[in-house]
Write a protein that holds these residues in place. Structure first.
Motif, PDB file in Angstrom:
ATOM      1  N   LEU A  50       0.818  -1.211   0.000  1.00  0.00           N
ATOM      2  CA  LEU A  50       0.000   0.000   0.000  1.00  0.00           C
ATOM      3  C   LEU A  50       0.857   1.268   0.000  1.00  0.00           C
ATOM      4  N   LYS A  51       2.049   1.190  -0.551  1.00  0.00           N
ATOM      5  CA  LYS A  51       2.972   2.324  -0.508  1.00  0.00           C
ATOM      6  C   LYS A  51       2.453   3.550  -1.245  1.00  0.00           C
ATOM      7  N   ASP A  52       1.540   3.372  -2.178  1.00  0.00           N
ATOM      8  CA  ASP A  52       1.003   4.508  -2.931  1.00  0.00           C
ATOM      9  C   ASP A  52      -0.052   5.292  -2.158  1.00  0.00           C
ATOM     10  N   ILE A  53      -0.539   4.729  -1.062  1.00  0.00           N
ATOM     11  CA  ILE A  53      -1.561   5.400  -0.260  1.00  0.00           C
ATOM     12  C   ILE A  53      -0.874   6.236   0.804  1.00  0.00           C
ATOM     13  N   LYS A  54      -0.883   7.539   0.607  1.00  0.00           N
ATOM     14  CA  LYS A  54      -0.225   8.451   1.541  1.00  0.00           C
ATOM     15  C   LYS A  54      -1.140   8.832   2.706  1.00  0.00           C
ATOM     16  N   ASP A  55      -2.426   8.989   2.439  1.00  0.00           N
ATOM     17  CA  ASP A  55      -3.388   9.386   3.462  1.00  0.00           C
ATOM     18  C   ASP A  55      -4.547   8.385   3.453  1.00  0.00           C
ATOM     19  N   PRO A  56      -4.585   7.464   4.412  1.00  0.00           N
ATOM     20  CA  PRO A  56      -5.632   6.439   4.402  1.00  0.00           C
ATOM     21  C   PRO A  56      -7.046   7.012   4.509  1.00  0.00           C
ATOM     22  N   ARG A  57      -7.201   8.108   5.220  1.00  0.00           N
ATOM     23  CA  ARG A  57      -8.529   8.725   5.334  1.00  0.00           C
ATOM     24  C   ARG A  57      -9.005   9.242   3.977  1.00  0.00           C
ATOM     25  N   GLU A  58      -8.111   9.893   3.268  1.00  0.00           N
ATOM     26  CA  GLU A  58      -8.468  10.404   1.947  1.00  0.00           C
ATOM     27  C   GLU A  58      -8.769   9.246   0.992  1.00  0.00           C
ATOM     28  N   THR A  62     -12.369   8.968  -0.887  1.00  0.00           N
ATOM     29  CA  THR A  62     -12.476   9.016  -2.352  1.00  0.00           C
ATOM     30  C   THR A  62     -12.965   7.684  -2.925  1.00  0.00           C
ATOM     31  N   SER A  63     -12.492   6.590  -2.360  1.00  0.00           N
ATOM     32  CA  SER A  63     -12.938   5.273  -2.847  1.00  0.00           C
ATOM     33  C   SER A  63     -14.417   5.056  -2.588  1.00  0.00           C
ATOM     34  N   LEU A  64     -14.867   5.432  -1.401  1.00  0.00           N
ATOM     35  CA  LEU A  64     -16.278   5.270  -1.060  1.00  0.00           C
ATOM     36  C   LEU A  64     -17.160   6.190  -1.902  1.00  0.00           C
ATOM     37  N   LYS A  66     -16.485   7.264  -4.980  1.00  0.00           N
ATOM     38  CA  LYS A  66     -16.536   6.691  -6.336  1.00  0.00           C
ATOM     39  C   LYS A  66     -17.475   5.494  -6.394  1.00  0.00           C
ATOM     40  N   LEU A  67     -17.385   4.637  -5.398  1.00  0.00           N
ATOM     41  CA  LEU A  67     -18.236   3.452  -5.356  1.00  0.00           C
ATOM     42  C   LEU A  67     -19.704   3.833  -5.207  1.00  0.00           C
ATOM     43  N   SER A  68     -19.980   4.791  -4.347  1.00  0.00           N
ATOM     44  CA  SER A  68     -21.380   5.182  -4.138  1.00  0.00           C
ATOM     45  C   SER A  68     -21.959   5.893  -5.359  1.00  0.00           C
ATOM     46  N   ALA A  69     -21.121   6.556  -6.157  1.00  0.00           N
ATOM     47  CA  ALA A  69     -21.599   7.225  -7.365  1.00  0.00           C
ATOM     48  C   ALA A  69     -22.087   6.213  -8.405  1.00  0.00           C
ATOM     49  N   LEU A  70     -21.576   4.985  -8.345  1.00  0.00           N
ATOM     50  CA  LEU A  70     -22.010   3.942  -9.270  1.00  0.00           C
ATOM     51  C   LEU A  70     -23.415   3.423  -8.956  1.00  0.00           C
ATOM     52  N   SER A  71     -23.817   3.520  -7.674  1.00  0.00           N
ATOM     53  CA  SER A  71     -25.152   3.073  -7.234  1.00  0.00           C
ATOM     54  C   SER A  71     -25.740   4.123  -6.298  1.00  0.00           C
ATOM     55  N   PRO A  72     -26.190   5.267  -6.847  1.00  0.00           N
ATOM     56  CA  PRO A  72     -26.701   6.344  -5.996  1.00  0.00           C
ATOM     57  C   PRO A  72     -27.858   5.883  -5.099  1.00  0.00           C
ATOM     58  N   GLY A  73     -27.811   6.312  -3.849  1.00  0.00           N
ATOM     59  CA  GLY A  73     -28.875   6.014  -2.898  1.00  0.00           C
ATOM     60  C   GLY A  73     -28.711   4.699  -2.152  1.00  0.00           C
ATOM     61  N   CYS A  95     -15.512  12.107   5.155  1.00  0.00           N
ATOM     62  CA  CYS A  95     -15.952  12.412   3.783  1.00  0.00           C
ATOM     63  C   CYS A  95     -16.099  13.914   3.568  1.00  0.00           C
ATOM     64  N   SER A  96     -16.591  14.629   4.563  1.00  0.00           N
ATOM     65  CA  SER A  96     -16.726  16.086   4.446  1.00  0.00           C
ATOM     66  C   SER A  96     -15.366  16.768   4.363  1.00  0.00           C
ATOM     67  N   ALA A  97     -14.401  16.266   5.118  1.00  0.00           N
ATOM     68  CA  ALA A  97     -13.060  16.871   5.116  1.00  0.00           C
ATOM     69  C   ALA A  97     -12.413  16.811   3.749  1.00  0.00           C
ATOM     70  N   TYR A  98     -12.721  15.780   2.979  1.00  0.00           N
ATOM     71  CA  TYR A  98     -12.120  15.621   1.659  1.00  0.00           C
ATOM     72  C   TYR A  98     -13.105  15.923   0.531  1.00  0.00           C
ATOM     73  N   ASN A  99     -14.252  16.494   0.898  1.00  0.00           N
ATOM     74  CA  ASN A  99     -15.286  16.881  -0.070  1.00  0.00           C
ATOM     75  C   ASN A  99     -15.646  15.700  -0.978  1.00  0.00           C
ATOM     76  N   CYS A 100     -15.895  14.557  -0.344  1.00  0.00           N
ATOM     77  CA  CYS A 100     -16.249  13.322  -1.072  1.00  0.00           C
ATOM     78  C   CYS A 100     -17.577  12.799  -0.533  1.00  0.00           C
ATOM     79  N   PRO A 101     -18.694  13.289  -1.076  1.00  0.00           N
ATOM     80  CA  PRO A 101     -19.996  12.859  -0.558  1.00  0.00           C
ATOM     81  C   PRO A 101     -20.326  11.420  -0.935  1.00  0.00           C
ATOM     82  N   VAL A 102     -21.013  10.755  -0.018  1.00  0.00           N
ATOM     83  CA  VAL A 102     -21.534   9.418  -0.292  1.00  0.00           C
ATOM     84  C   VAL A 102     -22.981   9.608  -0.701  1.00  0.00           C
TER      85      VAL A 102
END
Length: 103
Positions: A50-58, A62-64, A66-73, A95-102
């Protein structure tokens, strides 16, 4: 699994870790010594998968998102049904800190 990940990322270590069980002394009956263990592990180089992941929270946010955008709601309901209330609040904060809404 998400509940455990949010716990890991949001709570202090003393709140998420219980007492560690005592480790048995393997040198008594096995014949292994500390020198042997050190020698055995001396040549091993552990590569961080996981060396490419610098900030696990971010990465989680971002992953969540992206995933939630595929199945809104779908994911807000899953989160509300399966995450501890404290972890729901922590996940919302992450999610709010990184402006990534679910969605």
């Amino acid at each position: 699994m998400l509940d455990s990940i949010v716990t890991l990322l949001s709570r202090p270590e003393e709140d998420r870790v219980g007492d560690e069980p005592e480790m048995p002394d393997i040198t008594e009956n096995t014949g292994y010594t500390v020198a042997f263990v050190n020698l055995y592990n001396a040549g091993r180089k552990e590569e961080d998968p996981l060396k490419d992941i610098k900030d696990p929270r971010e990465f989680l946010a971002t992953s969540l998102a992206k995933l939630s955008a595929l199945s809104p709601g779908r994911f807000p309901q899953i989160i509300s049904e399966n995450l501890d209330p404290a972890n729901q609040a922590a996940l919302h904060e992450i999610c709010s800190a990184y402006n990534c809404p679910v969605v």
